[in-house]
Design a protein around this motif. Structure first.
Motif, mmCIF file in Angstrom:
data_model
loop_
_atom_site.group_PDB
_atom_site.id
_atom_site.type_symbol
_atom_site.label_atom_id
_atom_site.label_comp_id
_atom_site.label_asym_id
_atom_site.label_seq_id
_atom_site.Cartn_x
_atom_site.Cartn_y
_atom_site.Cartn_z
ATOM 1 N N UNK A 201 26.690 -19.808 5.111
ATOM 2 C CA UNK A 201 25.727 -19.568 6.185
ATOM 3 C C UNK A 201 25.883 -18.151 6.753
ATOM 4 N N UNK A 202 27.124 -17.712 6.902
ATOM 5 C CA UNK A 202 27.373 -16.358 7.406
ATOM 6 C C UNK A 202 26.844 -15.319 6.427
ATOM 7 N N UNK A 203 27.052 -15.557 5.140
ATOM 8 C CA UNK A 203 26.581 -14.620 4.113
ATOM 9 C C UNK A 203 25.058 -14.535 4.112
ATOM 10 N N UNK A 204 24.394 -15.665 4.321
ATOM 11 C CA UNK A 204 22.925 -15.680 4.381
ATOM 12 C C UNK A 204 22.434 -14.911 5.599
ATOM 13 N N UNK A 205 23.081 -15.124 6.742
ATOM 14 C CA UNK A 205 22.656 -14.440 7.973
ATOM 15 C C UNK A 205 22.761 -12.922 7.848
ATOM 16 N N UNK A 207 22.439 -11.281 5.000
ATOM 17 C CA UNK A 207 21.733 -10.844 3.789
ATOM 18 C C UNK A 207 22.676 -10.490 2.647
ATOM 19 N N UNK A 208 23.829 -11.134 2.596
ATOM 20 C CA UNK A 208 24.745 -10.906 1.483
ATOM 21 C C UNK A 208 24.330 -11.699 0.253
ATOM 22 N N UNK A 209 23.640 -12.800 0.473
ATOM 23 C CA UNK A 209 23.124 -13.604 -0.627
ATOM 24 C C UNK A 209 21.709 -14.022 -0.284
ATOM 25 N N UNK A 210 20.961 -14.418 -1.303
ATOM 26 C CA UNK A 210 19.598 -14.893 -1.096
ATOM 27 C C UNK A 210 19.629 -16.387 -0.805
ATOM 28 N N UNK A 211 18.930 -16.793 0.243
ATOM 29 C CA UNK A 211 18.979 -18.196 0.664
ATOM 30 C C UNK A 211 18.476 -19.141 -0.428
ATOM 31 N N UNK A 212 17.502 -18.695 -1.216
ATOM 32 C CA UNK A 212 16.914 -19.580 -2.207
ATOM 33 C C UNK A 212 17.539 -19.409 -3.581
ATOM 34 N N UNK A 213 18.576 -18.556 -3.673
ATOM 35 C CA UNK A 213 19.163 -18.330 -4.999
ATOM 36 C C UNK A 213 19.930 -19.551 -5.475
#
Length: 213
Positions: A201-205, A207-213
């Motif tokens: 969740x922190x990585x998504x917030x 933008x470290x990873x794509x939420x839909x990836x």
């Protein structure tokens, strides 16, 4: 003629970039790969001058693939081509040896210009990337908590958030399971999270990873 390899896990993206580069008289795409692992095998066959590398991909991802490719051929020129503008991705890729960093929103002329620039051994950073890197260095700017991670910690974090188990990460990164577990808990401590879900969740917030990836 400049030989280029495209590395991206989305076929549509690779096809679009190939069509753009087909119009350049002195550039040809000599191969495509859908992952860092495929790129490692392809590089020995194609022997390209330049690799256009996505950052977030299943498996080892663009960061680790960049490091491994340059160990195979230190003369290889790598350009990160990604949706990620914010730090720490640009700095991490450049530290790993990439000579260029572009966003997928750039136009055809900029991709061609970047390829021709890095072939000469010069660095090419897109204007939007350079601006973000400059802003991130200003005091008072909101810091990304992932900035404090080492390259290896970023790589382990990316694989954890992709759902890889400890043994899988161990096999891919050539680390012992115990070392991977040590990295995991070091990530928890540095980032102030308690488990993989909070880490994701922190990585998504940020933008470290794509939420839909």
């Amino acid at each position: 003629m400049i030989n280029v390899v495209l590395v991206d896990d989305h076929q549509l993206v690779r096809s679009g970039i190939r069509r753009l580069l087909d119009d350049a008289e002195d550039i040809q795409v000599c191969g495509e790969a859908a992952s860092g692992e495929e790129a490692l095998k392809l590089i020995k066959q194609c022997q390209p001058d330049v690799v256009l590398m996505d950052v977030n991909m299943p498996g080892i991802g663009g960061l680790e693939a960049t490091r491994k490719l340059l160990r195979i051929d230190e003369q290889l020129k790598i350009i990160a081509l990604t949706v990620h503008v914010d730090e720490p991705y640009p700095s991490r890729l450049l530290e790993a040896g990439a000579l260029g960093y572009l966003t997928k929103g750039c136009d055809e002329d900029e991709i061609v210009s970047a390829i021709k620039t890095v072939v000469k051994g010069e660095r090419y950073i897109g204007a939007d990337i350079a601006r973000q890197m400059a802003l991130s260095g200003l005091s008072g700017m909101k810091k990304n908590p992932f900035d404090r991670l080492s390259q290896r910690e970023v790589q382990v974090m990316m694989m954890i958030t992709q759902g890889h188990k400890v043994q899988e990460i161990s096999d891919v990164l050539c680390l012992s399971p115990k070392t991977v577990s040590t990295y995991r808990y070091r990530l928890y401590e540095k980032l102030g999270v308690e488990n993989d879900v909070e880490l994701t969740h922190l990585a998504i917030r940020h933008d470290m990873i794509d939420q839909l990836q």
